[in-house]
Write a protein that holds these residues in place. Structure first.
Motif, PDB file in Angstrom:
ATOM      1  N   PRO A   1     -64.354  -6.237 -34.876  1.00  0.00           N
ATOM      2  CA  PRO A   1     -64.012  -4.884 -35.308  1.00  0.00           C
ATOM      3  C   PRO A   1     -62.585  -4.527 -34.918  1.00  0.00           C
ATOM      4  CG  PRO A   1     -65.267  -4.797 -33.278  1.00  0.00           C
ATOM      5  CD  PRO A   1     -65.179  -6.244 -33.657  1.00  0.00           C
ATOM      6  N   PRO A   2     -62.090  -3.384 -35.379  1.00  0.00           N
ATOM      7  CA  PRO A   2     -60.752  -2.943 -34.954  1.00  0.00           C
ATOM      8  C   PRO A   2     -60.681  -2.800 -33.439  1.00  0.00           C
ATOM      9  CG  PRO A   2     -61.541  -1.637 -36.800  1.00  0.00           C
ATOM     10  CD  PRO A   2     -62.697  -2.462 -36.349  1.00  0.00           C
ATOM     11  N   GLY A   3     -59.497  -2.969 -32.894  1.00  0.00           N
ATOM     12  CA  GLY A   3     -59.319  -2.847 -31.448  1.00  0.00           C
ATOM     13  C   GLY A   3     -59.550  -1.430 -30.966  1.00  0.00           C
ATOM     14  N   GLY A   4     -59.593  -1.306 -29.642  1.00  0.00           N
ATOM     15  CA  GLY A   4     -59.798   0.013 -29.066  1.00  0.00           C
ATOM     16  C   GLY A   4     -61.093   0.109 -28.311  1.00  0.00           C
ATOM     17  N   LYS A   5     -61.902   1.092 -28.673  1.00  0.00           N
ATOM     18  CA  LYS A   5     -63.103   1.381 -27.893  1.00  0.00           C
ATOM     19  C   LYS A   5     -64.232   0.389 -28.126  1.00  0.00           C
ATOM     20  CE  LYS A   5     -65.974   4.462 -29.274  1.00  0.00           C
ATOM     21  NZ  LYS A   5     -66.621   5.737 -29.554  1.00  0.00           N
ATOM     22  N   TRP A   6     -64.159  -0.410 -29.204  1.00  0.00           N
ATOM     23  CA  TRP A   6     -65.269  -1.291 -29.520  1.00  0.00           C
ATOM     24  C   TRP A   6     -65.187  -2.531 -28.642  1.00  0.00           C
ATOM     25  CZ3 TRP A   6     -68.229   1.748 -32.042  1.00  0.00           C
ATOM     26  CH2 TRP A   6     -67.667   2.707 -32.887  1.00  0.00           C
ATOM     27  N   SER A   7     -66.192  -2.740 -27.830  1.00  0.00           N
ATOM     28  CA  SER A   7     -66.137  -3.800 -26.820  1.00  0.00           C
ATOM     29  C   SER A   7     -66.577  -5.159 -27.357  1.00  0.00           C
ATOM     30  CB  SER A   7     -67.019  -3.429 -25.620  1.00  0.00           C
ATOM     31  OG  SER A   7     -68.361  -3.180 -26.020  1.00  0.00           O
ATOM     32  N   THR A   8     -67.150  -5.188 -28.545  1.00  0.00           N
ATOM     33  CA  THR A   8     -67.555  -6.469 -29.125  1.00  0.00           C
ATOM     34  C   THR A   8     -66.316  -7.289 -29.462  1.00  0.00           C
ATOM     35  OG1 THR A   8     -69.490  -5.412 -30.100  1.00  0.00           O
ATOM     36  CG2 THR A   8     -68.876  -7.557 -30.960  1.00  0.00           C
ATOM     37  N   GLN A   9     -66.255  -8.534 -28.964  1.00  0.00           N
ATOM     38  CA  GLN A   9     -65.115  -9.393 -29.278  1.00  0.00           C
ATOM     39  C   GLN A   9     -65.227  -9.919 -30.703  1.00  0.00           C
ATOM     40  OE1 GLN A   9     -63.716 -11.827 -25.680  1.00  0.00           O
ATOM     41  NE2 GLN A   9     -65.938 -11.874 -25.510  1.00  0.00           N
ATOM     42  N   LYS A  10     -66.320 -10.587 -30.994  1.00  0.00           N
ATOM     43  CA  LYS A  10     -66.577 -11.100 -32.327  1.00  0.00           C
ATOM     44  C   LYS A  10     -68.053 -11.409 -32.419  1.00  0.00           C
ATOM     45  CE  LYS A  10     -65.630 -15.983 -31.301  1.00  0.00           C
ATOM     46  NZ  LYS A  10     -64.868 -17.183 -31.695  1.00  0.00           N
ATOM     47  N   GLN A  11     -68.544 -11.562 -33.638  1.00  0.00           N
ATOM     48  CA  GLN A  11     -69.951 -11.896 -33.824  1.00  0.00           C
ATOM     49  C   GLN A  11     -70.084 -12.815 -35.029  1.00  0.00           C
ATOM     50  OE1 GLN A  11     -72.232  -8.361 -34.613  1.00  0.00           O
ATOM     51  NE2 GLN A  11     -70.803  -7.563 -36.113  1.00  0.00           N
ATOM     52  N   LEU A  12     -71.031 -13.725 -34.932  1.00  0.00           N
ATOM     53  CA  LEU A  12     -71.304 -14.641 -36.037  1.00  0.00           C
ATOM     54  C   LEU A  12     -71.968 -13.872 -37.164  1.00  0.00           C
ATOM     55  CD1 LEU A  12     -71.352 -17.659 -36.962  1.00  0.00           C
ATOM     56  CD2 LEU A  12     -73.685 -17.738 -36.050  1.00  0.00           C
ATOM     57  N   ILE A  13     -71.408 -13.969 -38.366  1.00  0.00           N
ATOM     58  CA  ILE A  13     -71.972 -13.218 -39.491  1.00  0.00           C
ATOM     59  C   ILE A  13     -72.434 -14.128 -40.622  1.00  0.00           C
ATOM     60  CG2 ILE A  13     -70.647 -11.147 -38.966  1.00  0.00           C
ATOM     61  CD1 ILE A  13     -68.734 -11.923 -41.234  1.00  0.00           C
ATOM     62  N   GLY A  14     -72.131 -15.410 -40.539  1.00  0.00           N
ATOM     63  CA  GLY A  14     -72.592 -16.313 -41.590  1.00  0.00           C
ATOM     64  C   GLY A  14     -72.275 -17.754 -41.244  1.00  0.00           C
ATOM     65  N   PHE A  15     -73.054 -18.666 -41.792  1.00  0.00           N
ATOM     66  CA  PHE A  15     -72.794 -20.089 -41.580  1.00  0.00           C
ATOM     67  C   PHE A  15     -73.381 -20.873 -42.743  1.00  0.00           C
ATOM     68  CE2 PHE A  15     -76.751 -19.086 -39.462  1.00  0.00           C
ATOM     69  CZ  PHE A  15     -77.606 -20.092 -39.857  1.00  0.00           C
ATOM     70  N   GLU A  16     -72.803 -22.037 -42.967  1.00  0.00           N
ATOM     71  CA  GLU A  16     -73.260 -22.897 -44.050  1.00  0.00           C
ATOM     72  C   GLU A  16     -72.972 -24.346 -43.662  1.00  0.00           C
ATOM     73  OE1 GLU A  16     -75.154 -23.579 -47.634  1.00  0.00           O
ATOM     74  OE2 GLU A  16     -74.691 -21.587 -46.830  1.00  0.00           O
ATOM     75  N   LYS A  17     -73.959 -25.209 -43.808  1.00  0.00           N
ATOM     76  CA  LYS A  17     -73.783 -26.626 -43.486  1.00  0.00           C
ATOM     77  C   LYS A  17     -73.505 -27.392 -44.773  1.00  0.00           C
ATOM     78  CE  LYS A  17     -75.946 -28.587 -40.138  1.00  0.00           C
ATOM     79  NZ  LYS A  17     -76.977 -29.181 -39.228  1.00  0.00           N
TER      80      LYS A  17
END
Length: 343
Positions: free
Chosen positions: A268-284
């Motif tokens: 997410p945008p920087g600032g108050k959101w503490s989440t660094q990153k999250q996996l949202i999709g994958f494909e083998k």
């Protein structure tokens, strides 16, 4: 070689049996069992390593140490296993490879930082044919393509994260570092999603939106939706109109056929959101050497680009979101639209 949920196999192919299909072997126990409570047999293992063209050390855990009903007390290899690995690697005439059997992570920083250990292969609990699979990877018949499904933390992480605290977010005022790759920012042994291959893959972004308007469910809620938080409540957005498609070309640029798991993360945008990153999709995808395949990852804004705030409310932050695909980074600007959406 088996985990909690396994039947009784009619037979097992051990790593030793698998390796013997490829090469002449000399086998030494090193330790009497997985607990490795003594180092009396280490000298013999060192002598064997001095005369071998290559040395393979099979270490790790079993259900006597970790299981559905049994928690581990630490993240290090049990007993004297670490000493055995280091001593044999120091004595080995040829390359030394560490094979790890375990269900969970192990702090093997010592091996990762040891230039005499040429490779570390984590095989989980590989099952009845595990020895054959391990040998196929070690001798290059099969190309590994797995990605770690969890973060491998250093042992001292446990001192900072008591099991009685299930909080995900870090709290610097208390020295609490947070949990999981989404919130923890400290050092790791190996990160979530880490994995290597005998070939190389290149990614190129073919199609992805740069700007996305988030329509609100009604003009009435728009005045109370973004507010000071500069984010839209998911419950106030018209989520059905917010499905995105990202198209990526994946190319095998190496000399060996291989299977690649494409991982797509968002932040997410920087600032108050503490989440660094999250996996949202994958494909083998399986690619022969030199070939290329186009992969489409479906991204739903309300699900994949939203975050949960400290009050448990899921929101879509306005501003620049980022997608991470391998070494690629792509920005998507999200802004609320004030047009009333009629249902």
């Amino acid at each position: 070689m088996i985990g909690n949920y396994a039947g009784v196999a009619c037979g097992y192919t051990t790593p030793l049996q698998g390796i013997r299909r490829y090469a002449k072997t000399v086998h030494l126990s090193g330790c009497n069992d997985v607990f490795c409570n003594g180092n009396q047999q280490f000298n013999a293992a060192e002598v064997a390593a001095r005369h071998a063209d290559a040395t393979i050390l099979v270490m790790g855990l079993d259900q006597s140490i970790e299981a559905e009903f049994r928690d581990r007390k630490g993240l290090l290899l049990p007993g004297y296993q670490q000493e055995l690995v280091s001593r044999v690697a120091r004595a080995s005439r040829g390359p030394t490879i560490l094979v790890l059997m375990s269900g969970g992570p192990i702090d093997v920083s010592f091996a990762k930082n040891d230039p005499r250990i040429g490779a570390i292969l984590w095989v989980g609990y590989p099952g009845q044919a595990g020895g054959a699979a391990i040998a196929d990877v070690l001798f290059g018949t099969a190309n590994p393509g797995g990605k770690l499904p969890m973060t491998w933390y250093p042992h001292d992480y446990l001192a900072k994260v008591p099991m009685t605290n299930m909080g995900m977010r870090a709290d610097p005022s208390r020295g609490y570092p947070g949990r999981t790759y989404r919130f923890y920012k400290g050092p790791v042994v190996f990160p979530f999603g880490h994995g290597m291959s005998y070939t190389t893959f290149a990614h190129s972004l073919v199609q992805a939106p740069r700007e996305v308007s988030v329509p609100l469910a009604s003009l009435h809620v728009s005045r109370n939706t973004t507010g000071a938080s500069n984010a839209i409540r998911v419950s106030h957005a018209n989520c059905e109109a917010l499905a995105l498609g990202v198209h990526i070309d994946v190319k095998n640029t190496g000399d060996m056929d291989g299977t690649h798991t494409l991982l797509v993360f968002s932040s997410p945008p920087g600032g108050k959101w503490s989440t660094q990153k999250q996996l949202i999709g994958f494909e083998k995808v399986h690619l022969v050497t030199g070939s290329q395949k186009r992969v489409k990852i479906d991204i739903h804004v309300c699900k994949h680009l939203s975050v949960v705030d400290r009050f448990g409310i899921r929101r879509i932050p306005n501003g620049e979101h980022y997608l991470y695909i391998g070494d690629l980074k792509h920005s998507i600007s999200l802004q609320a639209t004030l047009e009333e959406i009629k249902s």
